[in-house]
Scaffold this motif. Structure first.
Motif, PDB file in Angstrom:
ATOM      1  N   ALA A 135       5.248  15.061  86.519  1.00  0.00           N
ATOM      2  CA  ALA A 135       6.350  14.191  86.112  1.00  0.00           C
ATOM      3  C   ALA A 135       5.850  12.875  85.516  1.00  0.00           C
ATOM      4  CB  ALA A 135       7.265  13.909  87.299  1.00  0.00           C
ATOM      5  N   THR A 136       4.670  12.429  85.950  1.00  0.00           N
ATOM      6  CA  THR A 136       4.133  11.156  85.458  1.00  0.00           C
ATOM      7  C   THR A 136       2.662  11.326  85.097  1.00  0.00           C
ATOM      8  OG1 THR A 136       3.376  10.385  87.628  1.00  0.00           O
ATOM      9  CG2 THR A 136       5.673   9.875  87.021  1.00  0.00           C
ATOM     10  N   PRO A 137       2.151  10.445  84.236  1.00  0.00           N
ATOM     11  CA  PRO A 137       0.718  10.505  83.922  1.00  0.00           C
ATOM     12  C   PRO A 137      -0.152  10.234  85.146  1.00  0.00           C
ATOM     13  CG  PRO A 137       1.881   9.127  82.336  1.00  0.00           C
ATOM     14  CD  PRO A 137       2.855   9.477  83.403  1.00  0.00           C
ATOM     15  N   ASP A 138       0.308   9.352  86.039  1.00  0.00           N
ATOM     16  CA  ASP A 138      -0.477   9.050  87.243  1.00  0.00           C
ATOM     17  C   ASP A 138      -0.620  10.281  88.138  1.00  0.00           C
ATOM     18  OD1 ASP A 138      -0.971   6.426  86.537  1.00  0.00           O
ATOM     19  OD2 ASP A 138       0.857   5.686  87.513  1.00  0.00           O
ATOM     20  N   GLU A 139       0.452  11.067  88.246  1.00  0.00           N
ATOM     21  CA  GLU A 139       0.402  12.310  89.023  1.00  0.00           C
ATOM     22  C   GLU A 139      -0.625  13.270  88.413  1.00  0.00           C
ATOM     23  OE1 GLU A 139       3.485  15.945  89.967  1.00  0.00           O
ATOM     24  OE2 GLU A 139       4.349  13.939  89.758  1.00  0.00           O
ATOM     25  N   ALA A 140      -0.654  13.353  87.091  1.00  0.00           N
ATOM     26  CA  ALA A 140      -1.612  14.226  86.403  1.00  0.00           C
ATOM     27  C   ALA A 140      -3.035  13.699  86.590  1.00  0.00           C
ATOM     28  CB  ALA A 140      -1.271  14.309  84.915  1.00  0.00           C
ATOM     29  N   ARG A 141      -3.216  12.380  86.490  1.00  0.00           N
ATOM     30  CA  ARG A 141      -4.559  11.800  86.672  1.00  0.00           C
ATOM     31  C   ARG A 141      -5.093  12.083  88.077  1.00  0.00           C
ATOM     32  NH1 ARG A 141      -2.060   7.281  83.985  1.00  0.00           N
ATOM     33  NH2 ARG A 141      -2.676   7.338  81.803  1.00  0.00           N
TER      34      ARG A 141
END
Length: 167
Positions: A135-141
């Motif tokens: 849902a967010t770039p931080d979650e993917a990172r």
């Protein structure tokens, strides 16, 4: 005479050793080397698809491939959009079969994935493998080092913005 024979024997022994080393290499070493070899072979002249017969072209036209996506559109924009779906770029291949192989590995690891047809600024077509749904770039990172480990690759996988779905 003995020098030539010795040289020939050395070349044969070296070749046999390289074959054995290549055969016994772990999969995470063999896969990139094999992928590189197939990509190079695909770019050689005369290695393209054989011409299709008239009837086959009609069949091929019925199953239209999706239009390629500009690779630049997958990069994270600044500022980030209010809504968006993010993924990790697990691979990008000139040979679609290699993307499918990676997709099978992701499927075995129970990781959702998508294979996206992309085109770069030079017009080169690629098959990009997007792994995961975040849902967010931080979650993917947060997830990228773990996924890289599961795939047996070194380094962090880049975060990409998935294209909007047609509704």
């Amino acid at each position: 005479m003995f020098a030539k024979l010795g040289f020939l024997l050395a070349v044969l022994v070296f070749g046999a050793l390289m074959f054995v080393v290549g055969t016994l290499a772990p999969e995470n070493v063999r896969m990139p080397v094999a992928a590189f070899g197939r990509e190079v072979a695909a770019k050689l002249p005369g290695q393209g698809e054989a011409p299709k017969a008239a009837g086959e072209e009609a069949k091929a036209g019925a199953a239209q491939e999706p239009a390629p996506i500009a690779s630049e559109s997958l990069q994270l924009p600044v500022p980030l959009p209010a809504k968006g779906e993010y993924a990790l770029q697990a691979g990008q291949f000139a040979v679609p079969e290699l993307a499918e192989e990676l997709g099978k590995r992701l499927q075995k690891a129970d990781v959702p994935f998508a294979i996206l047809p992309v085109v770069d600024k030079d017009g080169q077509k690629w098959s990009l493998v997007a792994a995961g749904k975040y849902a967010t770039p931080d979650e993917a990172r947060t997830a990228r080092m773990g996924l890289a480990e599961r795939l047996g690759v070194t380094g962090a996988l880049p975060v990409i913005l998935m294209p909007a779905k047609d509704s």
